[in-house]
Design an enzyme around this catalytic site. Sequence first.
Site, PDB file in Angstrom:
ATOM      1  N   CYS A 207      34.915  46.346  39.920  1.00 11.11           N
ATOM      2  CA  CYS A 207      34.236  46.652  38.655  1.00 11.11           C
ATOM      3  C   CYS A 207      34.629  45.643  37.576  1.00 11.11           C
ATOM      4  CB  CYS A 207      34.599  48.067  38.209  1.00 11.11           C
ATOM      5  SG  CYS A 207      34.149  48.441  36.502  1.00 11.11           S
TER       6      CYS A 207
ATOM      7  N   CYS B 152      36.599  47.151  34.695  1.00  9.45           N
ATOM      8  CA  CYS B 152      37.997  47.403  35.054  1.00  9.45           C
ATOM      9  C   CYS B 152      38.790  46.109  34.998  1.00  9.45           C
ATOM     10  CB  CYS B 152      38.075  48.001  36.457  1.00  9.45           C
ATOM     11  SG  CYS B 152      37.256  49.596  36.661  1.00  9.45           S
TER      12      CYS B 152
END
Length: 367
Positions: free
Chosen positions: A287, A290
Amino acid sequence: MDKALEKFGNDVAIAFSGAEDVALIEYAKLTGRPFRVFSLDTGRLNPETYQFFDAVEKHYGIHIEYMFPDAVEVQALVRNKGLFSFYEDGHQECCRVRKVRPLRRALKGLQAWITGQRKDQSPGTRSEIPVVQVDPVFEGMEGGIESLVKWNPVANVEGRDIWNFLPAMDVPVNSLHLKGYISIGCEPCTRPILPGQHEREGRWWWEDAKAKECGLHKGNMKEEGVHLHGNGNGNGNGASLSNGSTIVADIFNSQNLVSLSRAGIENLAKLESRKEPWLVVLYAPWCQFCQAMEGSYIELAEKLKESRVKVGKFRADGDQKGFAKQELQLGSFPTILFFPKHSLKPIKYPSDKRDVDSLMAFVNALR
């Protein structure tokens, strides 16, 4: 580029390393506007590259703002995996320590940055880059999603035009170019190219030719083939492709962070009374959001290590995604939860701002 210098003033900087970037410095000087230049010193550059940096500083009368990797992180990487682990398991982890995290620190002090990316520079990853964009991965000084503007002034310029411009303007160039090096990075990961080879073939030549990025321009990478919706196996250190290969190393690696297993976070969630409050990020290593908050979260864990707040992570993609959605309020990645000391139900962090100060304010308000 002139508009970027005018609009953002001292809060925009040119990211400098190679031929395209020195062309941008030359143009910035021609505008007559003040400008800043920063560069990433990984500690593994060729001697010729350091000589090039020095020549550029003297030629333009500027001081390049060098960003260095964290010495403790480099030491841990080398001690655990050796000096040349990237030849065996890929360059992403080393680049993340030596380049991506220092870049993240540099960009947190800016509203915009200027790069020398060209579309023809790496057809596999850069063919669709726009001239101006909201940076899809990194955060600027205000923190949070869409807080940083990214300018790619030479996106539509062909390589031969850059190489015609440089001698015409009599600007410094890296002497390695005369030895067949076109795209230049760290010494162990760069080699000269042969006639007829694309310039990017001299970088990370032992890896997939379609993934010639180090993470500085992670937003260029397409996620095609990645199991984004929980049908991967959820194990190991990477995101699974449809062919079973692994492309993304794990993130949020720090001695100040506790990596929670499924059983560990289940036990934490069931406790009605805890010895310490916990802050836990639910994440997926592929991600981009993230990845963007990794530096902030690790820094927060460092700040909280002497407090009575535990900081943890739980990988919630793959087989764990259904559980995380049902039991841990997972909506999207990353999801950040605070488990109070005397409360069963965790509190979900409500903001898109994931800088250290915002996260610390959240913790301080609840502990």
